[in-house]
Design a protein around this motif. Sequence first.
Motif, PDB file in Angstrom:
ATOM      1  N   SER B 310       2.199 -30.099 -25.414  1.00 25.87           N
ATOM      2  CA  SER B 310       3.261 -29.100 -25.199  1.00 25.87           C
ATOM      3  C   SER B 310       3.188 -28.031 -26.267  1.00 25.87           C
ATOM      4  CB  SER B 310       4.658 -29.711 -25.144  1.00 25.87           C
ATOM      5  OG  SER B 310       4.682 -31.038 -25.478  1.00 25.87           O
ATOM      6  N   GLY B 311       2.768 -28.415 -27.472  1.00 24.98           N
ATOM      7  CA  GLY B 311       2.590 -27.394 -28.500  1.00 24.98           C
ATOM      8  C   GLY B 311       1.464 -26.443 -28.147  1.00 24.98           C
ATOM      9  N   ALA B 314       2.481 -24.056 -25.411  1.00 17.50           N
ATOM     10  CA  ALA B 314       3.344 -22.963 -25.867  1.00 17.50           C
ATOM     11  C   ALA B 314       2.505 -21.736 -26.218  1.00 17.50           C
ATOM     12  CB  ALA B 314       4.164 -23.405 -27.077  1.00 17.50           C
ATOM     13  N   SER B 316       1.375 -20.471 -28.968  1.00 23.28           N
ATOM     14  CA  SER B 316       1.807 -19.603 -30.055  1.00 23.28           C
ATOM     15  C   SER B 316       1.350 -20.182 -31.379  1.00 23.28           C
ATOM     16  CB  SER B 316       3.330 -19.504 -30.053  1.00 23.28           C
ATOM     17  OG  SER B 316       3.887 -20.791 -30.132  1.00 23.28           O
ATOM     18  N   GLY B 319       3.251 -23.150 -32.017  1.00 15.20           N
ATOM     19  CA  GLY B 319       2.717 -24.286 -31.277  1.00 15.20           C
ATOM     20  C   GLY B 319       1.597 -24.941 -32.054  1.00 15.20           C
ATOM     21  N   GLN B 320       0.712 -24.102 -32.559  1.00 13.79           N
ATOM     22  CA  GLN B 320      -0.413 -24.649 -33.321  1.00 13.79           C
ATOM     23  C   GLN B 320       0.077 -25.396 -34.564  1.00 13.79           C
ATOM     24  OE1 GLN B 320      -3.916 -22.124 -34.723  1.00 13.79           O
ATOM     25  NE2 GLN B 320      -2.835 -22.640 -36.611  1.00 13.79           N
ATOM     26  N   VAL B 393       7.063 -29.283 -32.093  1.00 15.09           N
ATOM     27  CA  VAL B 393       6.413 -28.920 -30.825  1.00 15.09           C
ATOM     28  C   VAL B 393       7.454 -28.547 -29.765  1.00 15.09           C
ATOM     29  CG1 VAL B 393       4.270 -30.184 -31.174  1.00 15.09           C
ATOM     30  CG2 VAL B 393       6.146 -31.321 -30.053  1.00 15.09           C
ATOM     31  N   ALA B 396       8.437 -25.038 -30.365  1.00  9.92           N
ATOM     32  CA  ALA B 396       7.458 -24.093 -29.838  1.00  9.92           C
ATOM     33  C   ALA B 396       7.599 -23.968 -28.324  1.00  9.92           C
ATOM     34  CB  ALA B 396       6.052 -24.551 -30.204  1.00  9.92           C
ATOM     35  N   ALA B 397       7.831 -25.097 -27.662  1.00 15.88           N
ATOM     36  CA  ALA B 397       7.970 -25.055 -26.201  1.00 15.88           C
ATOM     37  C   ALA B 397       9.192 -24.238 -25.793  1.00 15.88           C
ATOM     38  CB  ALA B 397       8.064 -26.471 -25.638  1.00 15.88           C
TER      39      ALA B 397
END
Lengths: 531, 473
Positions: B310-311, B314, B316, B319-320, B393, B396-397
Amino acid sequence: MEPTASMTSSILSWTIFLPLAGVVVLAAMKNAQVRSVKIVGCTASVVTFAVSLFLWFGYDAAAGGFQFVERVAWISSLNISYHVGIDGLSLLLILLTTVLTPLALIGTWNSITNRVRDYTIMILVLEVAMVGVFAALDLFLFYVFWEAMLIPMVFIIGMWGGQDRVYAAVKFFLYTLVGSLLMLVAILALGYAASQMPGGQFTTNLLDLYAVGPRLASSIQLWMFLAFALSFAIKVPVFPLHTWLPDAHVQAPTAGSVLLAGVLLKMGTFGFMRYCLPLFPEAALRAMPYVATLAVISIVYGALVAMVQTDIKKLVAYSSVSHLGFVMLGIFSMTEEGMQGAMIQMVNHGLSTGALFLLVGMVYDRTHTRTIDDYGGLAKVMPVFAAAFLFISLSSIGLPGLNGFVGEFLVLLGAFRSTALHSTAYAAIAATGVILSAVYMLWMYQRVMLGPTRESGKYGGNYVFDIGRREIGVLVAIAVLVVWIGVYPASLLTKSAGTARNLIHMMDQMQRGQMPRYAESPIELLPGTAR
Amino acid sequence: MITFSDLSFAAPILALTVTVLLVMVAEAFRVGSSRFSFFLTLTGLTAAALIAGKGAGTRGAAFQDMVVVDGPTSVLTIIICGTGIVSTLLSRSYLELRGSHRSEFYMLVLFAVVGMILMASAGDLIIVFLGIELMSICLYVLAGFFRTRDVGNESALKYFLLGAFSTGFLLYGIALVYGTTGTTNLSLIGSAYAGVANQPLFLLGVGLLMVGLSFKVAAVPFHMWAPDVYEGAPTVVTGLMATGAKTAAFGAFAAVFLRTFDPAGSTTADVLALLAAASMVVGNIIAIAQTNLKRMLAYSSIAHAGYMLSGIAAGSVEGQNGVILYLAAYAATTLGAFGIVGWLERETGEGTSLEEYAGLSKHQPVIAALMALFMFSLTGIPPFAGFIGKYSVFLAAVRADMTWLAVVGVLTSAVSAYYYLRVVVMMYFREREGDVIRLPNFSIMLALAISAFFVVVLGVLPSIVLDIVAPGL
């Protein structure tokens, strides 16, 4: 900076984390060192109480608002800070926690015989989490304390509980976890909404979010409100989410029940006042009739179910559902009296029900039975105990002059005068709960304490003896508070007045449509709309 | 032309390669025993981790952009070396008890770790492929390290066949991407991305890359191999596969899908989100039915792959960073858990069922407390590392307008609480018949202490990772 000044300015953090000092000492000890372990545990909690008194005397009720605020950057890349502070509501509940924890430990001095060290550690960790929940001003921090509380509690129920402790512990854990996880998403979404405001950034700072939540579009607000409310309603618990409570209460050891009823349930009602209402006022107004209805159902249903219980502890557990219903009704009456009543009722219930669980625990330690039918005429064998039991029962029922009366009276007054509720039916039906509480408590008292003593002189197969000095001391301490609040409630009410007034003011603005809104279009936050 | 900066940026890889050569030479000339190899391996891995930690502030690339060094890759390198260190510590007594304590084991572990680091710090699709092959071949052998055991052989063969199959997908994907962009260099692909983003062949290549990498991270529906392989392999190897290999694969995932492509809001992101959701749901639900702890952890690792995806979905920077933080938390927690499983396992390979844990807290209070810590962390209860991983995460989602993914995430977390809690219930709330025969030794306790330390520290002070990954944010 002078050392004294830094000490005073971080007094709240000291209150939160002092029990951990006890945990560190205990970690170096052995389970077999029973007596020293108990002394360390009690010392840690008593010192914590002493420190928390600084909060009580230092809180400036006239000034109101959040005081003893501390803010330190914590996880800077996620914009999270260690941010704590208290208003009147937090103050009352923190004091309740720091009072009840040592009393629970001392009151159950001999009840726990195995793994005493681990047990004491769990209680102290629980205290940290509880005080932390009431003090947090950052939603991330709040969530950490809120969830961390589960770990000690599940061990307390599961390791030192009764027959069905495993079932009760797992149910408690899963039930509360499911509720709070959705709240986590709502917290993230709320922080995200803050970053969508002009010049805004992602934040979990509660004070900043107070300006964000009310500006959200109605539908979004409602979803977030529901996510928060589900988590809090499970904790309160509001009918029909209460089914974990009787299991957890009955199976938990005495100190666990005391803290569960005394403090943990208040985390739910506290959550409504600190988060649900001010963050999502519009949604709260929309949800009001439904929540108030559920509160009234809780009051009557809890009382009726309590009446038919054959197990004393279960009876007290269901009475909690009923009493907490009053708190919910008070909050959602959206009147100052109701809110004030709710807050004082939280404290009252903590003291009265905490004491009731202690009493049940004391008699259970002697008889090893909680079935009402196994008793009768106990007053002749344990006269001091019976007197204390009667006193606390009367306080729980709401006898004027004792604490319970003040809270219930204010709640009913608030519900009756509430313009927002549009009906006096809520108050009228809720009032029957007061009568019902007298029925189940006094009837239980009659069956347990009065009548002829057992012919064998044994209860549950054991000879019983009256309570000793240690137990009397604990009960006297609670009784003093019970009378004090009953006779002079103003000492508490002045502290909490600011919180109630702020909430009411906010709701009024909302109703009159004076809530500051962000331009014409409130923030949309539906999946996909921002693409 | 190899320059000094090439060597210095590739220093952790070189240090490990030198170590593995030393182990080989020592073994060939019978200079040292397998105990010597054990210490040499630990030294090499620690040195590599320290070198990576020292260079964490720098950015650069080595060997014509083949290997990239920056905040994220440094952290990934440290995590991978950490999983190597802890696995090695756990391995010694595990292998000694089973009469298989040989230097080859450590060589294979070291080679695998080199492959993992290459994957995580790849700047070129060729390096991704090389790293995967180096790591996988070592792991195939390690999975069947107990030659005479049937389940081990089955595990190795299954892993090999399916792994080879997935590598085929990956290679085909690389070929197609190369065909449409004319390069295998990730940063050049990144600059060409906008022009080719809608070409069918390129998209097919991206899809095949996704399939290949999803195999390696064991995401649903490419997870079928994981439970059998995890269960059959020696537990210490399973630990390394579930943590180091997964970290490496996610490093490659991030390098390809986050830093090269720009998936935010595209169909690619939607597909990744679906993979993530499916992994969380399937992994967690099937884990409930498991009574073997090794298998349960296998399904749990599938579920965790979902959270980390899910990260990635995202798309982004957050996310990373979230994925990297999650990897650190997950690696520490899962290795610790596998360490305890391996410790309790009997020589015959039995003794990994849930019942074996009944009443453990009475006999081995410290081990039980650590296991409880790991279980709570895997559930995502604060203040432990697993929570902050999930928080970041999900954050980020949500910020990528994938709130639904976060909702799926928390709901499946609730499901997962059931089976993680069951381990705690067994250890603490049940009684045991008979004693626990095994006593923990120093190297195991050290390994568990390292894991537990990071589970707690990452939970309370995640900034130690986040500040390296995202300086100045």
